[in-house]
Design a protein around this motif. Sequence first.
Motif, PDB file in Angstrom:
ATOM      1  N   MET A 206       0.847  -1.187   0.000  1.00 31.53           N
ATOM      2  CA  MET A 206       0.000   0.000   0.000  1.00 31.53           C
ATOM      3  C   MET A 206       0.885   1.240   0.000  1.00 31.53           C
ATOM      4  N   GLU A 207       0.760   2.023  -1.049  1.00 29.95           N
ATOM      5  CA  GLU A 207       1.465   3.294  -1.159  1.00 29.95           C
ATOM      6  C   GLU A 207       0.464   4.392  -0.838  1.00 29.95           C
ATOM      7  N   LEU A 208       0.838   5.272   0.065  1.00 31.17           N
ATOM      8  CA  LEU A 208      -0.053   6.352   0.483  1.00 31.17           C
ATOM      9  C   LEU A 208       0.459   7.681  -0.052  1.00 31.17           C
ATOM     10  N   LYS A 209      -0.483   8.503  -0.448  1.00 30.82           N
ATOM     11  CA  LYS A 209      -0.147   9.803  -1.019  1.00 30.82           C
ATOM     12  C   LYS A 209      -1.018  10.882  -0.411  1.00 30.82           C
ATOM     13  N   ALA A 210      -0.452  12.056  -0.281  1.00 27.20           N
ATOM     14  CA  ALA A 210      -1.250  13.225   0.087  1.00 27.20           C
ATOM     15  C   ALA A 210      -2.212  13.508  -1.065  1.00 27.20           C
ATOM     16  N   PRO A 211      -3.310  14.199  -0.780  1.00 25.43           N
ATOM     17  CA  PRO A 211      -4.204  14.555  -1.891  1.00 25.43           C
ATOM     18  C   PRO A 211      -3.410  15.243  -3.007  1.00 25.43           C
ATOM     19  N   LYS A 212      -3.677  14.831  -4.218  1.00 26.86           N
ATOM     20  CA  LYS A 212      -3.000  15.345  -5.410  1.00 26.86           C
ATOM     21  C   LYS A 212      -1.542  14.908  -5.505  1.00 26.86           C
ATOM     22  N   GLY A 213      -1.107  14.013  -4.608  1.00 29.49           N
ATOM     23  CA  GLY A 213       0.254  13.487  -4.682  1.00 29.49           C
ATOM     24  C   GLY A 213       0.374  12.477  -5.816  1.00 29.49           C
ATOM     25  N   THR A 214       1.557  12.327  -6.349  1.00 26.15           N
ATOM     26  CA  THR A 214       1.794  11.359  -7.414  1.00 26.15           C
ATOM     27  C   THR A 214       2.979  10.473  -7.059  1.00 26.15           C
ATOM     28  N   GLN A 215       3.005   9.303  -7.649  1.00 20.70           N
ATOM     29  CA  GLN A 215       4.108   8.384  -7.406  1.00 20.70           C
ATOM     30  C   GLN A 215       5.356   8.830  -8.157  1.00 20.70           C
ATOM     31  N   SER A 216       6.495   8.579  -7.537  1.00 20.96           N
ATOM     32  CA  SER A 216       7.771   8.840  -8.204  1.00 20.96           C
ATOM     33  C   SER A 216       8.025   7.732  -9.227  1.00 20.96           C
ATOM     34  N   ASN A 217       9.006   7.947 -10.082  1.00 18.16           N
ATOM     35  CA  ASN A 217       9.375   6.909 -11.043  1.00 18.16           C
ATOM     36  C   ASN A 217       9.815   5.632 -10.333  1.00 18.16           C
ATOM     37  N   ASP A 218      10.560   5.765  -9.229  1.00 16.75           N
ATOM     38  CA  ASP A 218      10.979   4.590  -8.458  1.00 16.75           C
ATOM     39  C   ASP A 218       9.765   3.843  -7.912  1.00 16.75           C
ATOM     40  N   GLN A 219       8.765   4.574  -7.430  1.00 12.01           N
ATOM     41  CA  GLN A 219       7.557   3.940  -6.901  1.00 12.01           C
ATOM     42  C   GLN A 219       6.771   3.237  -8.004  1.00 12.01           C
ATOM     43  N   LEU A 220       6.682   3.845  -9.160  1.00  6.71           N
ATOM     44  CA  LEU A 220       5.997   3.214 -10.290  1.00  6.71           C
ATOM     45  C   LEU A 220       6.720   1.946 -10.724  1.00  6.71           C
ATOM     46  N   ARG A 221       8.035   1.982 -10.720  1.00  5.50           N
ATOM     47  CA  ARG A 221       8.839   0.809 -11.082  1.00  5.50           C
ATOM     48  C   ARG A 221       8.628  -0.314 -10.063  1.00  5.50           C
ATOM     49  N   PHE A 222       8.642   0.035  -8.769  1.00 11.54           N
ATOM     50  CA  PHE A 222       8.424  -0.975  -7.730  1.00 11.54           C
ATOM     51  C   PHE A 222       7.025  -1.573  -7.858  1.00 11.54           C
ATOM     52  N   GLN A 223       6.026  -0.742  -8.103  1.00 11.00           N
ATOM     53  CA  GLN A 223       4.661  -1.228  -8.283  1.00 11.00           C
ATOM     54  C   GLN A 223       4.595  -2.215  -9.442  1.00 11.00           C
ATOM     55  N   ALA A 224       5.193  -1.871 -10.561  1.00  9.55           N
ATOM     56  CA  ALA A 224       5.162  -2.749 -11.736  1.00  9.55           C
ATOM     57  C   ALA A 224       5.836  -4.091 -11.434  1.00  9.55           C
ATOM     58  N   GLU A 225       6.952  -4.070 -10.718  1.00 11.77           N
ATOM     59  CA  GLU A 225       7.651  -5.306 -10.359  1.00 11.77           C
ATOM     60  C   GLU A 225       6.774  -6.177  -9.460  1.00 11.77           C
ATOM     61  N   CYS A 226       6.120  -5.559  -8.487  1.00 15.82           N
ATOM     62  CA  CYS A 226       5.258  -6.301  -7.562  1.00 15.82           C
ATOM     63  C   CYS A 226       4.078  -6.926  -8.297  1.00 15.82           C
ATOM     64  N   GLU A 227       3.430  -6.144  -9.141  1.00 17.35           N
ATOM     65  CA  GLU A 227       2.264  -6.635  -9.866  1.00 17.35           C
ATOM     66  C   GLU A 227       2.649  -7.742 -10.848  1.00 17.35           C
ATOM     67  N   LYS A 228       3.819  -7.633 -11.451  1.00 20.06           N
ATOM     68  CA  LYS A 228       4.294  -8.666 -12.373  1.00 20.06           C
ATOM     69  C   LYS A 228       4.444 -10.003 -11.650  1.00 20.06           C
ATOM     70  N   LEU A 229       4.799  -9.953 -10.371  1.00 16.81           N
ATOM     71  CA  LEU A 229       4.973 -11.165  -9.563  1.00 16.81           C
ATOM     72  C   LEU A 229       3.666 -11.632  -8.913  1.00 16.81           C
ATOM     73  N   GLY A 230       2.576 -10.917  -9.151  1.00 19.80           N
ATOM     74  CA  GLY A 230       1.276 -11.331  -8.637  1.00 19.80           C
ATOM     75  C   GLY A 230       0.875 -10.726  -7.308  1.00 19.80           C
ATOM     76  N   ALA A 231       1.636  -9.761  -6.832  1.00 17.92           N
ATOM     77  CA  ALA A 231       1.283  -9.112  -5.564  1.00 17.92           C
ATOM     78  C   ALA A 231       0.141  -8.125  -5.775  1.00 17.92           C
ATOM     79  N   LEU A 232      -0.635  -7.946  -4.750  1.00 16.90           N
ATOM     80  CA  LEU A 232      -1.681  -6.925  -4.730  1.00 16.90           C
ATOM     81  C   LEU A 232      -1.007  -5.594  -4.414  1.00 16.90           C
ATOM     82  N   TYR A 233      -1.348  -4.546  -5.148  1.00 13.64           N
ATOM     83  CA  TYR A 233      -0.718  -3.240  -4.940  1.00 13.64           C
ATOM     84  C   TYR A 233      -1.787  -2.169  -5.041  1.00 13.64           C
ATOM     85  N   GLY A 234      -1.843  -1.305  -4.039  1.00 19.66           N
ATOM     86  CA  GLY A 234      -2.813  -0.225  -4.051  1.00 19.66           C
ATOM     87  C   GLY A 234      -2.164   1.103  -3.714  1.00 19.66           C
TER      88      GLY A 234
END
Length: 126
Positions: free
Chosen positions: A66-94
Amino acid sequence: MSEAPIHSYAKKRLQILEAQGKCVFYHVPNGLPRSNKYAAMLKNMGARNGVADFCIVIKGGRAAFMELKAPKGTQSNDQLRFQAECEKLGALYGVASTPEEVEELIRDIERISSEAGQVTPAEDTA
């Protein structure tokens, strides 16, 4: 507005699930101020950029993040990369910036936990 209120809300919701035996979780304190020397030491130990705020193991063994963001916050490139890696392995990511978005992930965790509780071990055929 900061990320702190949504973080507190998510932690309380995860604590309830943990008390019910549906998951175990921990917070990853990335992003806190630290010296360059300490940051280098952590990186040498395996710390990495982009890891989600909460790492969760759901009953049955599935991983969730679970990645948490302030309102109107966006994920960094590192966070997007980590999310993609997790999802590719079948992990739930929100990613959540509102209580409603936290609740979406909570419902998924509850569903997966419930499904795991219904699994029966395969009969020994030997």
